[in-house]
Design an enzyme around this catalytic site. Structure first.
Site, mmCIF file in Angstrom:
data_model
loop_
_atom_site.group_PDB
_atom_site.id
_atom_site.type_symbol
_atom_site.label_atom_id
_atom_site.label_comp_id
_atom_site.label_asym_id
_atom_site.label_seq_id
_atom_site.Cartn_x
_atom_site.Cartn_y
_atom_site.Cartn_z
ATOM 1 N N ASP A 8 0.817 -1.214 0.000
ATOM 2 C CA ASP A 8 0.000 0.000 0.000
ATOM 3 C C ASP A 8 0.856 1.271 0.000
ATOM 4 O OD1 ASP A 8 -1.989 -1.858 0.379
ATOM 5 O OD2 ASP A 8 -2.827 -0.910 2.170
ATOM 6 N N HIS A 163 4.019 -2.015 2.874
ATOM 7 C CA HIS A 163 4.045 -0.702 2.211
ATOM 8 C C HIS A 163 5.304 -0.545 1.370
ATOM 9 C CE1 HIS A 163 1.356 -0.303 5.656
ATOM 10 N NE2 HIS A 163 0.723 0.627 4.958
HETATM 11 ZN ZN LIG Z 1 -2.699 3.176 3.439
#
Ligand SMILES: [Zn+2]
Length: 213
Positions: A8, A163
């Site tokens: 993400d 991430h």
């Molecule tokens: Zn996020």
């Protein structure tokens, strides 16, 4: 035991490229949920295009990642944060329209969705992809691997949120994948049904607990 990997808040070109190199080396598929405004930078766009070309899926993780759907009264927020984001993602979107709401700190609570947001997602045939495994790579960039490996053993199918951000966390991605393989995990691209409350606009799970009370 199955494990699904998602990345993400990118793309961040050198970091996303590093993730793609690692995934490619292991032959592991994943899904990227970019913050769409970051795709306006050509280098970032190129990284997302490479991800799509290498078989990874690309979803929508809002335009700015600034306001949670359930934390505002602005009725136009979904059009902007979801709709404009989807336009920027354009033909990189696959399969269909995947949307992951902004969950501040990875928390699945009543700010995650809103009635107008949910209606928007339903009317525009989105698939909403949540998660069930958050190893905190963003605030424990050198310690998330053991936490993640321990956590995935607690369920049959983990949907892991990582991430592609410049925290240094992805330096440890090879060790995480090695650990998953040692655990005998099957690393798959599809999502566990328990993490997908909306499929192509159709509600498949109750979401009351994700809406403002
Ligand atoms: Zn996020």
């Amino acid at each position: 035991m199955k494990v699904t990997l998602t990345f993400d808040n990118g793309p961040t070109r050198p970091v996303t490229s590093q993730v793609l190199d690692t995934l490619g080396r292991y032959g592991v598929p994943a899904t990227f949920f970019p913050v769409a405004q970051k795709l306006r930078q050509p280098g970032n766009r190129t990284a997302a295009e490479r991800a799509a070309a290498e078989g990874h899926w690309i979803g929508n993780h809002t335009l700015t990642h600034a306001v949670q759907l359930g934390d505002t009264d602005d009725p136009h927020l979904p059009e902007r944060e979801i709709g404009e984001a989807q336009e920027i993602i354009g033909d990189l979107a696959s399969p269909g329209r995947l949307f992951r709401p902004y969950g501040r700190g990875g928390i699945l609570d009543r700010k995650l969705l809103s009635p107008v947001g949910l209606t928007y997602l339903q009317q525009n045939a989105y698939t909403c992809v949540l998660w069930n495994c958050v190893p905190h790579d963003w605030d424990q960039p050198d310690r998330w691997v053991d936490r993640g490996l321990q956590d995935v053993t607690t369920r049959d199918w983990s949907l892991v949120v990582l991430h592609d951000l410049p925290t240094g966390a992805v330096d440890h991605l090879p060790r995480f994948i090695d650990g998953l393989l040692e655990l005998g995990a099957d690393i798959v691209q599809d999502f566990p049904p328990s993490c997908v409350p909306l499929r192509a606009g159709r509600l498949t799970l109750p979401v009351d607990h994700l809406l403002p009370a």
